[in-house]
Design a protein around this motif. Structure first.
Motif, short mmCIF file in Angstrom:
data_model
loop_
_atom_site.label_atom_id
_atom_site.label_comp_id
_atom_site.label_asym_id
_atom_site.label_seq_id
_atom_site.Cartn_x
_atom_site.Cartn_y
_atom_site.Cartn_z
N ARG A 8 57.83 44.02 28.10
CA ARG A 8 57.32 42.82 27.42
C ARG A 8 58.08 42.62 26.12
O ARG A 8 58.23 43.54 25.34
CB ARG A 8 55.83 42.98 27.11
N ARG A 9 58.53 41.43 25.90
CA ARG A 9 59.23 41.13 24.66
C ARG A 9 58.28 40.61 23.59
O ARG A 9 58.58 40.63 22.42
CB ARG A 9 60.33 40.12 24.94
N ARG A 10 57.13 40.14 24.01
CA ARG A 10 56.11 39.64 23.07
C ARG A 10 54.74 39.85 23.71
O ARG A 10 54.63 39.94 24.93
CB ARG A 10 56.34 38.17 22.75
N PRO A 11 53.70 39.93 22.90
CA PRO A 11 52.36 40.12 23.47
C PRO A 11 51.90 38.90 24.26
O PRO A 11 52.29 37.76 23.97
CB PRO A 11 51.47 40.35 22.26
N ASP A 12 51.08 39.15 25.25
CA ASP A 12 50.55 38.08 26.10
C ASP A 12 49.41 37.38 25.36
O ASP A 12 48.38 38.00 25.09
CB ASP A 12 50.05 38.67 27.41
N PRO A 13 49.56 36.09 25.04
CA PRO A 13 48.50 35.40 24.30
C PRO A 13 47.23 35.18 25.12
O PRO A 13 46.16 34.94 24.56
CB PRO A 13 49.14 34.07 23.91
N PHE A 14 47.34 35.27 26.44
CA PHE A 14 46.19 35.03 27.31
C PHE A 14 45.51 36.32 27.76
O PHE A 14 44.61 36.29 28.58
CB PHE A 14 46.60 34.23 28.54
N TYR A 15 45.94 37.47 27.24
CA TYR A 15 45.38 38.75 27.67
C TYR A 15 43.86 38.82 27.49
O TYR A 15 43.16 39.23 28.43
CB TYR A 15 46.06 39.91 26.95
N PRO A 16 43.29 38.41 26.35
CA PRO A 16 41.82 38.46 26.23
C PRO A 16 41.11 37.59 27.25
O PRO A 16 40.06 37.96 27.78
CB PRO A 16 41.55 37.97 24.81
N TRP A 17 41.68 36.43 27.57
CA TRP A 17 41.08 35.55 28.57
C TRP A 17 41.16 36.18 29.95
O TRP A 17 40.20 36.12 30.72
CB TRP A 17 41.80 34.20 28.58
N LYS A 18 42.30 36.75 30.28
CA LYS A 18 42.46 37.39 31.59
C LYS A 18 41.46 38.54 31.75
O LYS A 18 40.84 38.69 32.81
CB LYS A 18 43.88 37.92 31.76
N LEU A 19 41.35 39.35 30.72
CA LEU A 19 40.43 40.48 30.77
C LEU A 19 38.98 40.01 30.90
O LEU A 19 38.22 40.54 31.72
CB LEU A 19 40.59 41.34 29.52
N GLY A 20 38.60 39.00 30.13
CA GLY A 20 37.24 38.48 30.21
C GLY A 20 36.93 37.87 31.58
O GLY A 20 35.84 38.07 32.12
N LEU A 21 37.89 37.14 32.14
CA LEU A 21 37.67 36.55 33.45
C LEU A 21 37.59 37.62 34.54
O LEU A 21 36.79 37.51 35.47
CB LEU A 21 38.79 35.56 33.77
N PHE A 22 38.39 38.67 34.43
CA PHE A 22 38.33 39.76 35.40
C PHE A 22 36.98 40.46 35.35
O PHE A 22 36.37 40.74 36.39
CB PHE A 22 39.46 40.76 35.16
N ILE A 23 36.48 40.74 34.14
CA ILE A 23 35.18 41.40 34.00
C ILE A 23 34.07 40.50 34.53
O ILE A 23 33.15 40.96 35.23
CB ILE A 23 34.94 41.80 32.54
N THR A 24 34.16 39.21 34.24
CA THR A 24 33.16 38.26 34.75
C THR A 24 33.17 38.23 36.28
O THR A 24 32.11 38.25 36.91
CB THR A 24 33.45 36.84 34.20
N ALA A 25 34.36 38.20 36.86
CA ALA A 25 34.46 38.19 38.32
C ALA A 25 33.92 39.48 38.92
O ALA A 25 33.27 39.45 39.97
CB ALA A 25 35.91 37.97 38.75
N ALA A 26 34.17 40.61 38.26
CA ALA A 26 33.66 41.89 38.76
C ALA A 26 32.14 41.91 38.77
O ALA A 26 31.52 42.38 39.73
CB ALA A 26 34.21 43.04 37.93
N VAL A 27 31.54 41.39 37.71
CA VAL A 27 30.07 41.35 37.65
C VAL A 27 29.53 40.39 38.71
O VAL A 27 28.54 40.70 39.40
CB VAL A 27 29.61 40.93 36.23
N LEU A 28 30.17 39.24 38.86
CA LEU A 28 29.73 38.28 39.87
C LEU A 28 29.84 38.85 41.27
O LEU A 28 28.93 38.67 42.09
CB LEU A 28 30.55 36.99 39.77
N ILE A 29 30.94 39.54 41.57
CA ILE A 29 31.10 40.08 42.91
C ILE A 29 30.07 41.17 43.16
O ILE A 29 29.53 41.30 44.26
CB ILE A 29 32.55 40.58 43.16
N PHE A 30 29.76 41.96 42.14
CA PHE A 30 28.74 42.99 42.28
C PHE A 30 27.39 42.38 42.65
O PHE A 30 26.74 42.80 43.61
CB PHE A 30 28.62 43.82 41.00
N PHE A 31 26.98 41.38 41.87
CA PHE A 31 25.69 40.75 42.15
C PHE A 31 25.71 39.92 43.43
O PHE A 31 24.69 39.84 44.13
CB PHE A 31 25.24 39.89 40.97
N GLY A 32 26.84 39.32 43.76
CA GLY A 32 26.93 38.57 45.00
C GLY A 32 26.76 39.44 46.23
O GLY A 32 26.07 39.07 47.18
#
Length: 64
Positions: A8-32
């Motif tokens: 990586r030449r620079r930090p990913d500006p969307f990393y917090p969004w990606k992480l939050g969406l992944f955690i949200t999807a994991a919780v949704l799939i668990f409850f689903g």
């Protein structure tokens, strides 16, 4: 032998969004699965696809 440069030449500006969406999807799939609700599982898949789409979002550094 050819190796792709994956540093990586620079930090990913969307990393917090990606992480939050992944955690949200994991919780949704668990409850689903736990509640046996197909619509929750499909919602989790849509959230994962949104996180994947952020990979292609334009940033200041990759506009050429």
């Amino acid at each position: 032998m050819f190796f792709a440069d994956r540093r990586r030449r620079r930090p990913d500006p969307f990393y917090p969004w990606k992480l939050g969406l992944f955690i949200t999807a994991a919780v949704l799939i668990f409850f689903g699965v736990r509640l046996e609700r197909d619509w929750i599982i499909w919602l989790a898949i849509a959230v994962l696809l949104a996180a994947m789409a952020l990979r292609f979002a334009p940033t200041k550094g990759n506009r050429e």
